[in-house]
Scaffold this motif. Structure first.
Motif, PDB file in Angstrom:
ATOM      1  N   ARG A  29       5.643  30.467   1.478  1.00 48.71           N
ATOM      2  CA  ARG A  29       5.816  29.118   2.330  1.00 48.71           C
ATOM      3  C   ARG A  29       5.399  27.991   1.509  1.00 48.71           C
ATOM      4  NH1 ARG A  29       8.571  29.821   7.111  1.00 48.71           N
ATOM      5  NH2 ARG A  29       8.439  31.777   8.123  1.00 48.71           N
ATOM      6  N   GLU A  30       4.247  28.158   1.203  1.00 46.13           N
ATOM      7  CA  GLU A  30       3.426  26.969   0.287  1.00 46.13           C
ATOM      8  C   GLU A  30       4.319  26.599  -0.823  1.00 46.13           C
ATOM      9  OE1 GLU A  30      -0.811  25.953  -2.071  1.00 46.13           O
ATOM     10  OE2 GLU A  30      -0.443  27.842  -0.849  1.00 46.13           O
TER      11      GLU A  30
ATOM     12  N   SER B  74       5.923  22.886  -1.153  1.00 46.89           N
ATOM     13  CA  SER B  74       5.324  21.893  -1.970  1.00 46.89           C
ATOM     14  C   SER B  74       5.649  21.722  -3.381  1.00 46.89           C
ATOM     15  CB  SER B  74       3.803  22.606  -2.331  1.00 46.89           C
ATOM     16  OG  SER B  74       3.777  23.667  -2.888  1.00 46.89           O
ATOM     17  N   SER B  75       4.991  21.042  -4.084  1.00 45.36           N
ATOM     18  CA  SER B  75       5.642  20.771  -5.532  1.00 45.36           C
ATOM     19  C   SER B  75       4.968  21.770  -6.638  1.00 45.36           C
ATOM     20  CB  SER B  75       5.617  19.325  -5.964  1.00 45.36           C
ATOM     21  OG  SER B  75       4.207  19.002  -5.847  1.00 45.36           O
ATOM     22  N   ASN B  76       4.485  22.636  -6.043  1.00 48.05           N
ATOM     23  CA  ASN B  76       3.613  23.534  -6.849  1.00 48.05           C
ATOM     24  C   ASN B  76       4.435  24.152  -8.243  1.00 48.05           C
ATOM     25  OD1 ASN B  76       1.662  23.070  -5.190  1.00 48.05           O
ATOM     26  ND2 ASN B  76       1.450  25.361  -4.612  1.00 48.05           N
ATOM     27  N   PHE B  77       5.761  24.421  -7.973  1.00 51.94           N
ATOM     28  CA  PHE B  77       6.419  25.136  -8.907  1.00 51.94           C
ATOM     29  C   PHE B  77       7.520  24.270  -9.465  1.00 51.94           C
ATOM     30  CE2 PHE B  77       4.373  28.756  -7.004  1.00 51.94           C
ATOM     31  CZ  PHE B  77       3.787  29.406  -7.918  1.00 51.94           C
ATOM     32  N   ALA B  78       7.661  23.129  -8.847  1.00 55.06           N
ATOM     33  CA  ALA B  78       8.643  22.112  -9.380  1.00 55.06           C
ATOM     34  C   ALA B  78       8.719  21.777 -10.874  1.00 55.06           C
ATOM     35  CB  ALA B  78       8.423  20.628  -8.675  1.00 55.06           C
TER      36      ALA B  78
ATOM     37  N   LEU C 131      12.515  27.892  -6.742  1.00 57.78           N
ATOM     38  CA  LEU C 131      10.866  27.621  -6.533  1.00 57.78           C
ATOM     39  C   LEU C 131      10.232  29.106  -6.261  1.00 57.78           C
ATOM     40  CD1 LEU C 131      10.783  24.821  -4.103  1.00 57.78           C
ATOM     41  CD2 LEU C 131      10.198  24.746  -6.662  1.00 57.78           C
ATOM     42  N   LEU C 132      10.982  30.050  -5.453  1.00 57.29           N
ATOM     43  CA  LEU C 132      10.632  31.186  -5.200  1.00 57.29           C
ATOM     44  C   LEU C 132      10.527  32.409  -6.423  1.00 57.29           C
ATOM     45  CD1 LEU C 132       9.704  33.143  -2.747  1.00 57.29           C
ATOM     46  CD2 LEU C 132      12.199  33.994  -2.486  1.00 57.29           C
TER      47      LEU C 132
END
Length: 220
Positions: A160-161, A165-169, A110-111
């Protein structure tokens, strides 16, 4: 008339839990340094989890985990570690496999995806490899990951967001689906201009030969 700039696109599938991905990254970069058209090479990092189901457990040794996962003896696991560490040392890397933390790499991916959105994917990959293999940090720990992001100039709130979160899932999933579509079975896996593939931590000379071949074909 302006000539169209020739570009070589290199797509790399990698997992920051994989020692050979770290070695392969540096061997490829060594080849790139010796490639006379390196400024025309564009690299895109892609997520790939070798084991999406691995449970993070800082309490067990990596040696013990490997022996159990591969169903081999502790002595055989030590030999595998020694081989990888020898390769790493020859590549100029410090790799402390026995002290690395057994950790799921999903949050790290994700990072990396956040880093890609800021043109910092390479820097995030390098920092995660170093954290995992050299500094024995837990790459599944949000505090560790937020600190890495902050060090690289990414706002801690954004990091942290991304982790919470699922922003980059979807981006992680798409990379893995793309890997399936082209038949990636293991990493590191390098694809040059959607035509030539190199699997594994090959010698720098091998990467250089492929770069030169692709350049000749593309410029012709």
């Amino acid at each position: 008339m302006n000539k169209t700039k020739v570009m070589i696109q290199v797509d790399i599938w990698s997992d920051v839990r994989c020692p050979f991905c770290y070695i392969g990254k540096h061997r490829f970069e060594s080849a790139l340094e010796n490639f006379s058209h390196k400024e025309d090479v564009e690299i895109e990092w892609h997520s790939f989890q070798l084991d999406a189901n691995i449970e993070t457990n800082p309490e067990i040794s990596t040696l013990e985990y490997l022996a159990k996962a591969k169903n081999i003896s502790a002595e055989q696991a030590k030999e595998m570690f020694a081989g990888a560490q020898k390769m790493a040392s020859e590549t100029g890397l410090e790799m402390n496999l026995e002290t690395s933390v057994v950790a799921n790499s999903y949050k790290s991916h994700l990072l990396i995806q956040l880093g890609k959105s800021k043109n910092l994917a390479n820097e995030v990959e390098e920092a995660l490899f170093k954290a995992h293999f050299t500094d024995a940090k837990n790459i599944d720990d949000k505090e560790v990951l937020a600190e890495i992001a902050k060090f690289l100039g990414i706002a801690e709130t954004e990091a942290r967001e991304a982790l919470n979160s699922s922003n980059f899932a979807a981006a992680v999933k798409e990379d893995e689906l793309q890997a399936q579509r082209i038949g990636v079975r293991g990493v590191p896996f390098f694809v040059f201009n959607n035509k030539y593939a190199v699997s594994g931590a090959q010698a720098s000379d091998t990467f250089l030969e492929v770069l030169q071949k692709v350049w000749q074909e593309t410029s012709a």
